[in-house]
Design an enzyme around this catalytic site. Sequence first.
Site, PDB file in Angstrom:
ATOM      1  N   VAL A  45       0.844  -1.204   0.000  1.00  0.00           N
ATOM      2  CA  VAL A  45       0.000   0.000   0.000  1.00  0.00           C
ATOM      3  C   VAL A  45       0.876   1.249   0.000  1.00  0.00           C
ATOM      4  CG1 VAL A  45      -1.665   1.350   1.349  1.00  0.00           C
ATOM      5  CG2 VAL A  45      -1.997  -1.120   1.083  1.00  0.00           C
ATOM      6  N   THR A  78       2.426   1.815  -3.343  1.00  0.00           N
ATOM      7  CA  THR A  78       1.420   2.282  -4.294  1.00  0.00           C
ATOM      8  C   THR A  78       1.001   3.720  -4.023  1.00  0.00           C
ATOM      9  OG1 THR A  78       0.592   0.018  -4.499  1.00  0.00           O
ATOM     10  CG2 THR A  78      -0.870   1.782  -5.267  1.00  0.00           C
ATOM     11  N   GLU A  79       0.784   4.037  -2.762  1.00  0.00           N
ATOM     12  CA  GLU A  79       0.244   5.347  -2.393  1.00  0.00           C
ATOM     13  C   GLU A  79       1.271   6.480  -2.471  1.00  0.00           C
ATOM     14  OE1 GLU A  79      -2.764   6.433  -1.762  1.00  0.00           O
ATOM     15  OE2 GLU A  79      -3.844   4.534  -1.693  1.00  0.00           O
ATOM     16  N   SER A  80       2.472   6.245  -1.968  1.00  0.00           N
ATOM     17  CA  SER A  80       3.411   7.365  -1.822  1.00  0.00           C
ATOM     18  C   SER A  80       4.831   7.062  -2.287  1.00  0.00           C
ATOM     19  CB  SER A  80       3.477   7.781  -0.353  1.00  0.00           C
ATOM     20  OG  SER A  80       4.065   6.742   0.413  1.00  0.00           O
ATOM     21  N   TYR A 124      -6.932  -0.449  -8.517  1.00  0.00           N
ATOM     22  CA  TYR A 124      -6.094  -0.110  -7.373  1.00  0.00           C
ATOM     23  C   TYR A 124      -5.639  -1.361  -6.614  1.00  0.00           C
ATOM     24  CZ  TYR A 124      -4.513   1.715  -2.908  1.00  0.00           C
ATOM     25  OH  TYR A 124      -3.769   1.965  -1.780  1.00  0.00           O
TER      26      TYR A 124
END
Length: 184
Positions: free
Chosen positions: A92, A95-97, A171
Amino acid sequence: MRLTITLLLMLWSLPLFAAAQAIDPELREELKQAFADSSSFEDRFAAEVWLTDMSGRTQRYVASDRERIEILTTVHAEAARVELPPALLLGVIHTESLFNRFAVSVVGAQGLMQVMPFWKKEIGRNDDNLTNIQTNLRYGATILKHYLKRSKGNLTEALARYNGSYGKVWYPEKVYKNQRRYED
């Protein structure tokens, strides 16, 4: 032209932002309870092996040894606390940051796990800093676990809820791909 693209991105993101603003009282309570310490490694040897391995895998994204170890130890602790695999949280974050603890999305989500700031007010912790590694991971792990429970164990659905793309699989597929980078 650049202004038009920015406006289009902002308009496209509004439904996601509006969906995130719907407050879930159960999640609010879980976030309030989440702020407590836990030890996650079975022993020092297990900690050294895991941290050495994961440090090598994340070094290109986080140059500072100190920051990288802080991220990894916190990920491991939060994963243990919410009973999720550390590789999932790392997927996560990737993927996110891409491990940028100062990342801010176009809708205002912040930090490693891209947490929406309205949660601070909702749980009465207005002074929390979402770029703080421990704080961000505490929020993010708690939110993800909540969505997993709400989705009755369906991780794909939980990840889509986490991202605000409920009903879509793009996602979760990105997270699964990135999660594989951090599996033992």
